[in-house]
Design an enzyme around this catalytic site. Structure first.
Site, PDB file in Angstrom:
ATOM      1  N   LYS A  79      19.551 -11.742 -38.535  1.00 59.61           N
ATOM      2  CA  LYS A  79      20.579 -12.801 -38.081  1.00 59.61           C
ATOM      3  C   LYS A  79      21.857 -12.053 -37.690  1.00 59.61           C
ATOM      4  O   LYS A  79      22.141 -11.098 -38.278  1.00 59.61           O
ATOM      5  CB  LYS A  79      20.764 -13.601 -39.498  1.00 59.61           C
ATOM      6  CG  LYS A  79      21.707 -14.829 -39.389  1.00 59.61           C
ATOM      7  CD  LYS A  79      21.914 -15.554 -40.868  1.00 59.61           C
ATOM      8  CE  LYS A  79      22.782 -16.756 -41.044  1.00 59.61           C
ATOM      9  NZ  LYS A  79      22.719 -17.255 -42.062  1.00 59.61           N
ATOM     10  N   SER A 154      21.786 -22.179 -41.832  1.00 61.56           N
ATOM     11  CA  SER A 154      22.587 -21.706 -40.837  1.00 61.56           C
ATOM     12  C   SER A 154      21.789 -20.642 -40.091  1.00 61.56           C
ATOM     13  O   SER A 154      21.828 -20.355 -39.110  1.00 61.56           O
ATOM     14  CB  SER A 154      23.996 -20.802 -41.279  1.00 61.56           C
ATOM     15  OG  SER A 154      23.527 -20.078 -42.329  1.00 61.56           O
ATOM     16  N   SER A 178      20.624 -21.684 -46.580  1.00 59.12           N
ATOM     17  CA  SER A 178      20.559 -21.272 -45.181  1.00 59.12           C
ATOM     18  C   SER A 178      19.283 -20.309 -44.713  1.00 59.12           C
ATOM     19  O   SER A 178      18.926 -20.145 -43.616  1.00 59.12           O
ATOM     20  CB  SER A 178      21.597 -20.436 -44.736  1.00 59.12           C
ATOM     21  OG  SER A 178      22.888 -21.442 -44.569  1.00 59.12           O
TER      22      SER A 178
END
Ligand code: ZN
Lengths: 493, 482
Positions: A79, A154, A178
C-alpha cells in the site's frame, strides 16, 4: 491455470523445485499488471526494473543453493502509505506526490529480508481516509468482480491486486476496517493484527493509536506465512509489543471442535443487508457442522463505536497531518508570506475528505470541547474494550459480517460522508479495542463476494487462523475467481 | 525601586534548560552545539512521514536527577502529550511535551537575599523537545524576503522548570535563578551555557497594592536568555505596570516579548489571541512508569549540592563570603576540593584560589576547568611555602611561571635557583658586608630607631635577590647589632 493465480505456498513449491524462476514469476506478474491495471487501477507505481533486478538477484542465490525461506522470490506489493527507500510513497495524495523517503518502513525491510520481490505501490484512499478508495487523488481502483463497484477501502489497491492476481500477496493498513472491508469486497483474506503486533515504523500515520499493518492474501495459509515475516517487536516503534511471536502456520489445523464462537447481536442491526446476513448465517451453520459451539452474545456499547472512532481517529489525524505544511518536503504552494504558504499548501494539497477529518479532529481537541468529545470518546473506547474482554471470558472468538453490504457502486455513498462512516460499524470496534480480526471469503451476494469477520483476543491471531483455515478447507469460496476476460483483453489490446 | 512604597511585585519563572545528553530526546542524533546547518538531523527528528519517536532513557535519568536536586516529587506515572501549533521551526507542527502529568511534581529551593533566607516553591518540571532555529534574511519572519530553517536543535531535550509565584523582588528573582543554574550545573544535568541558548527564561509578573492578599493581573514575557535581560525586563515591566495602575487602569493579561536592543517589552499576543494548543496524549509513546528503584539509583549519583558544600567549607574555617565565592561554580568548587585533598589549610588555600589563581585565569580568559595549573600543583606550591623552601613573594612569581610552562613548582624553584637561603654561614657573610656598607643605619638602629632595621633587611634581601629566609635574616641581624 496461470502461474499468477497460484497461492504463495504453491509458488514456493514451484520455486524450490526450480519449476519456475523468480524472474519468470516476476515477469508473469508484470505482464498481468500491464493487462489488468488499465481497467483496475490498483497500482500507483510499478517497479518493473527494480523488481526484475531483485528477482535476478534471488535466482542467483537459489542457484548457489542458498536457503530461500518461505517467501523468497515471491512478488508482492505494498500500500502506498508504507515507506520504501528511494521509491515514491504518496499516500495517494497530491501533498506527497513527489515524496521519496530516504528510509524503509520496518515491514518493507522485513519483507526484503525475507527475499520477496517488490512489484510496486498500491492505490488507497488519500492518507487511508475512506472506505472505497474513491478518495485517491490519482486513480480510480475498480472491483474486479464488478467494474461498476468500488473495491472497498482504504486498502483498495491491496485487495484488488490480490483478487486480480496482480501480486501474490500485499500489505494493507487498517485503522477502522481498511484491510478487512476491501478484503471482503474483493473476496480475499485480510488480517488486521493486534495493535502492537506489527511495527508501525514507516507507515505514514493516519490515527496512531488505531493504525495497524496486515497481510491480504489468497488463502489463510498465505496470510499466516506473511504474518510470520512481518510481525514481532521493533525497537523503532515504542507501541510495538515485545511478545513471543509464534509460528502462525502451526495453527493451521482443520479442526475447530469445541471452540466457542460468540455472535454479537449488535452487529446485525439496522443497515445490515439481509442477503449478507443470510450468507453469514450459512457460514455459521458450516462452523456448527464442523463442531464449533455457537451462541448469540452482546457487546452493548457497539452503537457508540462509530462516533467515538471518528472523534479519536480524526483528533489524532489532525495532529499527524499537521506536518504537511510545505516547509520541508512534499507539495508547496506559493504565497506572499509564510502563513499564506501554510494555508494555501494545505488547501490545495489535501483532498476534501482529508480536510473534513482534519477539521473534525481539530474541533474535537479544541479548548472547551476536549472533555465533551475527545475525552468522552476515550472513555467509550475503554467501555468497548471491556465489552470485548467480557465476551472473551466466554468465547474463543466472535463472528460477524465484515461489512454490512457487499461492494457498492461508485458515487453511491461518496456524496454522503455519514452513510460512508456508518458502513464501518462492523469493523471499527476491533480497532478501538486493539484486538485482531480477520476477514475471509464467505459467499456471494449478486455476484459480489462477502466476508466473514472473526475477532479474537489480543495476540490470539493463531486462533483466528485456525478457524479461518478450517472454514476455508471446508468451503470453496476462496477458489472462485472474478472473470477478468474482458479486462485482460482490453489491457492486451 | 519607585514602586517600593506602593506596590508589591509578584513574580514566577519558567526556565527552559537544555539537558546535556549526548543524543536527542527521540532519536540518535547528536546534541552538539553548532555544526553545518541541518547536519545533526535524521528522518525521526525531521518528522518525516511514518517515522516514530523512541524516548532516550538518559533524558529521563537527567530529568529525575534535576528533580531530586530541586527537591521535587518524582512521578511514578507520567506521560507525553502533543502541543499543537503551526510554526516552521517545528518539524511536525506539534511539540512533544508533557502536559498534565509531568515527570517532576512539587519541589523548591532556598535562596538568601541580604542575609534573609526564603523558600521558593517549584510547581513542576517536565521534559520536552526543542524546536529548530529560523534564520531570516531580515529582522523578523514577517519582514524577511526569505527565511531558512536549521533543524540541528530540533529534538534536543529540554526540561521546563516552573516556579511558584513566590518571588517578591528582583534580587529574589536573581537569587533564585543563580541558585537554580548552580544546582543544574552541579548535577551536570545541563552546562547552562546561556550564550548558546541552553537556558531560556519566561517571566510572569504582576503588581498588587502592598498589603493585598490576592494577585494582580499578570503578563508573561517570553524567551529571555540572560540574567541581565531578566533583570532589565523586570525593571521595565514593573515600572510599566505601575504606571498603568497609577493611571487607574487595568494591566492587560497578555504575552509579551522582550526587545533586547531597546530594553522594552512589547505585546506579542493578547489573552484572546492566545494559542489553543489542543494538547492530547502522545499516541506514539507509551506512558512513562518510573519505579522507586530507578529513582533511588539516580539519587545515589547526586553530587554534594551547593548549599551543603558551602556549609562544609564554612565548617573548615572559611567565611560565608569566601565559601560562597568558591562554590559559585562547580568547576571552582571541584578545583578547591581537589587541592584540599593534598593541602589541608583551607583558609590559605581559599586565599590563593580566590586571589592569585583567579587573577591569572581571568587575565588569560581561561576557565578553572582548563587551568594549566592543576589543583595538585597548586597544593604543592603552598607546601613549599610552609616548609620554608620559598617565600610567599617568590611563590607568586613561581605561580606565574607554572601557569605559562605547566611545570611543577619544585622544578621551577630548582631550575631558577629560587630556594630560600637558610644557611647561617652564607647569610652571616652577606649581613657583615651590608653592616659594613651602611654605618649610618647601624648607628640609627643602635640609637633606638627601630625602622632602620627594616632598611637593612631590605638591603640583604636585595643582595640575595629575595631568596634569603627573611625570618632568619631578622634574627641574625639583631644578634649582630645587639
Ligand atoms: Zn535525529
Amino acid at each position: 491455470m496461470s502461474v499468477v493465480e497460484k497461492s504463495v505456498s504453491e509458488l514456493h513449491e514451484l520455486l524450490v523445485h526450480r519449476d519456475v524462476s523468480s524472474t519468470e514469476l516476476t515477469k508473469a506478474y508484470i505482464d498481468r499488471i500491464h493487462s489488468a491495471d488499465p481497467d483496475l487501477q490498483a497500482y500507483l507505481t510499478i517497479l518493473e526494473d527494480q523488481a526484475l533486478a531483485q528477482a535476478a538477484e534471488f535466482d542467483r542465490k537459489i542457484a548457489q543453493g542458498e536457503d530461500i525461506g518461505t517467501l523468497g522470490g515471491i512478488p508482492m506489493a505494498l500500500k502506498d502509505n508504507m515507506c520504501t527507500e528511494g521509491v515514491r510513497t504518496s499516500c495517494a495524495s497530491k501533498m506527497l506526490d513527489n515524496f521519496i523517503p530516504p528510509y524503509n518502513a520496518t515491514v518493507t525491510d522485513r519483507l526484503r529480508a525475507a527475499g520477496t520481490i517488490l512489484l510496486g505501490k498500491l492505490n488507497m484512499d488519500e492518507f487511508a481516509m475512506g472506505s472505497s478508495t474513491e478518495n485517491s487523488n490519482f486513480a480510480k481502483t475498480r472491483n474486479p468482480w464488478n467494474l461498476e463497484c468500488v473495491p472497498g477501502g482504504s486498502s483498495g489497491g491491496s485487495a484488488v491486486s490480490v483478487a486480480a492476481d496482480e501480486a501474490a500477496f500485499t500489505l494493507g493498513s487498517d485503522t477502522g476496517g481498511s484491510i478487512r472491508q476491501p478484503a471482503a469486497f474483493c473476496g480475499v483474506v485480510g488480517m488486521k493484527p493486534t495493535y502492537g503486533a506489527v511495527s508501525r515504523f514507516g507507515l505514514v500515520a493516519y490515527a496512531s493509536s488505531l493504525d495497524q499493518i496486515g497481510p491480504l492474501t489468497k488463502t489463510v495459509r498465505d496470510n499466516a506465512l506473511v504474518m510470520n515475516a512481518i510481525a514481532g517487536h521493533d525497537l523503532k516503534d515504542s507501541t510495538s509489543v515485545p511478545y513471543e511471536k509464534p509460528d502462525y502456520t502451526k495453527f493451521l489445523v482443520n479442526d475447530i471442535k469445541g471452540l466457542k464462537i460468540g455472535i454479537p447481536r449488535e452487529y446485525y442491526g439496522e443497515g445490515i443487508d439481509s442477503d449478507v446476513a443470510k450468507g453469514i448465517q450459512a457460514g455459521i451453520q458450516t462452523l456448527i457442522d464442523l463442531g464449533a459451539e455457537v451462541e448469540e452474545c452482546s457487546l452493548p456499547h457497539t452503537e457508540y463505536a462509530i462516533p467515538s472512532y471518528y472523534l479519536i481517529a480524526t483528533a489524532e489525524a489532525s495532529s499527524n497531518l499537521a506536518r504537511y505544511d510545505g516547509v520541508r518536503y512534499g507539495y508547496r504552494a506559493e504565497a506572499a508570506d509564510v502563513l499564506g504558504m501554510f494555508k494555501t499548501t494545505r488547501a490545495k494539497g489535501f483532498g476534501p475528505e482529508v480536510k473534513r477529518r482534519i477539521m473534525l479532529g481539530t474541533y474535537a481537541l479544541s479548548s472547551g470541547y476536549y472533555d465533551a468529545y475527545y475525552l468522552k470518546a476515550q472513555k467509550v473506547r475503554t467501555l468497548i474494550k471491556q465489552d470485548f474482554d467480557k465476551a472473551f471470558e466466554k468465547y474463543d472468538v466472535l463472528l460477524s459480517p465484515t461489512a454490512p453490504t457487499p461492494a457498492f457502486k461508485f458515487g453511491e455513498k461518496s456524496a454522503n460522508p455519514l452513510a460512508m462512516y456508518l458502513s464501518d460499524v462492523t469493523t471499527v470496534p476491533v480497532n478501538l479495542a486493539g484486538i485482531p480480526a480477520i476477514s475471509i471469503p464467505a459467499g456471494f451476494v449478486n455476484g459480489l463476494p462477502i466476508g466473514m469477520q472473526l475477532m479474537g483476543k489480543a495476540f490470539a491471531e493463531g486462533t483466528l487462523y485456525r478457524i479461518a483455515y478450517t472454514f476455508e478447507q471446508n468451503t470453496n469460496y476462496h477458489t472462485l475467481k472474478p472473470n477478468l476476460g474482458e479486462v485482460l483483453a482490453r489491457g492486451n489490446r | 525601586m519607585v514602586i517600593a512604597d506602593k506596590y508589591e511585585m509578584v513574580c514566577g519563572l519558567e526556565v527552559h534548560v537544555e539537558l546535556q545528553t549526548k543524543t536527542k530526546i527521540f532519536c540518535g542524533c547528536t546534541t552538539e552545539f553548532g555544526g553545518e546547518q541541518n547536519t545533526h538531523v535524521c528522518p525521526v527528528c525531521l518528522g518525516l512521514p511514518g517515522t516514530l519517536p523512541v524516548l532516550n532513557r538518559e533524558v529521563v535519568n537527567y530529568a529525575i536527577k534535576a528533580g531530586l536536586a530541586l527537591n521535587c516529587e518524582i512521578a511514578e506515572f507520567s506521560k507525553f502529550d502533543r502541543k499543537n501549533y503551526f510554526y516552521p521551526d517545528l518539524t511536525k507542527d506539534y511539540q512533544t511535551s508533557q502536559f498534565d502529568l509531568p515527570i517532576c511534581g512539587k519541589g523548591g529551593l532556598e535562596i538568601e537575599v541580604d542575609g534573609e533566607k526564603k523558600w521558593i516553591g517549584i510547581t513542576r518540571a517536565h521534559m520536552e523537545e526543542d524546536a529548530g532555529k529560523l534564520v531570516h534574511s531580515g529582522e523578523t519572519i514577517t519582514t524577511s524576503y526569505e527565511s531558512s530553517v536549521d533543524y540541528n536543535r530540533a529534538g534536543v531535550p529540554l526540561l521546563e522548570i516552573v516556579s511558584e509565584p513566590d518571588m517578591r523582588s528582583i534580587p529574589e528573582v536573581l537569587a533564585y535563578l543563580e541558585q537554580l543554574v548552580q544546582i543544574l550545573e552541579y548535577t551536570e544535568v545541563s552546562d547552562c551555557r546561556m550564550e548558546q541558548g541552553s537556558v531560556r527564561f519566561d517571566v510572569n509578573v504582576s503588581l498588587r497594592p502592598i498589603g493585598a492578599t490576592t494577585f494582580g493581573i499578570r503578563t508573561e514575557t517570553k524567551n529571555l536568555n540572560s540574567f541581565s535581560s531578566v533583570r532589565r525586563c523586570l525593571e521595565y515591566e514593573v515600572a510599566r505596570q505601575a504606571r498603568v495602575l497609577d493611571a487607574g487602569e487595568n494591566v492587560v493579561q497578555e504575552t509579551r516579548t522582550w526587545d533586547e536592543g531597546k530594553g522594552i517589552t512589547l505585546t506579542l499576543r493578547s489573552k484572546e489571541e492566545a494559542h489553543d494548543y489542543r494538547y492530547f496524549p502522545e499516541p506514539d509513546l507509551a506512558p512513562l512508569v518510573i519505579d522507586q528503584e530507578w529513582v533511588e539509583g539516580i539519587r545515589k549519583t547526586l553530587p554534594e549540592l551547593p548549599v551543603a558544600r558551602r556549609a562544609r567549607l564554612q565548617g573548615l574555617g572559611l567565611s560565608a563570603y569566601d565559601a560562597g565565592v568558591i562554590t559559585s561554580g562547580k568547576a571552582m568548587a571541584d578545583y578547591f576540593d581537589t587541592a584540599l585533598s593534598y593541602y589541608s589549610d583551607a583558609k590559605t588555600l581559599a586565599n590563593w584560589v580566590m586571589g592569585d589563581v583567579t587573577r591569572l585565569l581571568n587575565s588569560n580568559q581561561c576557565s578553572v576547568a582548563d587551568s594549566p595549573i592543576s589543583a595538585k600543583q597548586l597544593a604543592e606550591l603552598l607546601e613549599l611555602i610552609d616548609k620554608g623552601t620559598i617565600s610567599g613573594k617568590i611563590a607568586k612569581s613561581v605561580l606565574e611561571e607554572m601557569y605559562s610552562t605547566g611545570k611543577d613548582a619544585k622544578i621551577i624553584v630548582k631550575e631558577k635557583g629560587l630556594a630560600q637561603i637558610s644557611d647561617e654561614g652564607a647569610l652571616l657573610g652577606i649581613i657583615d658586608s651590608i653592616i659594613a656598607a651602611n654605618p649610618q643605619s647601624v648607628e640609627d638602629y643602635r640609637a633606638g630607631k627601630d625602622r632602620a632595621i627594616g632598611f637593612l633587611v631590605g638591603q640583604i634581601m636585595k643582595a640575595t635577590k629575595g631568596q634569603a629566609n627573611p625570618g632568619l635574616v631578622n634574627q641574625l641581624l639583631k644578634q649582630k647589632l645587639s
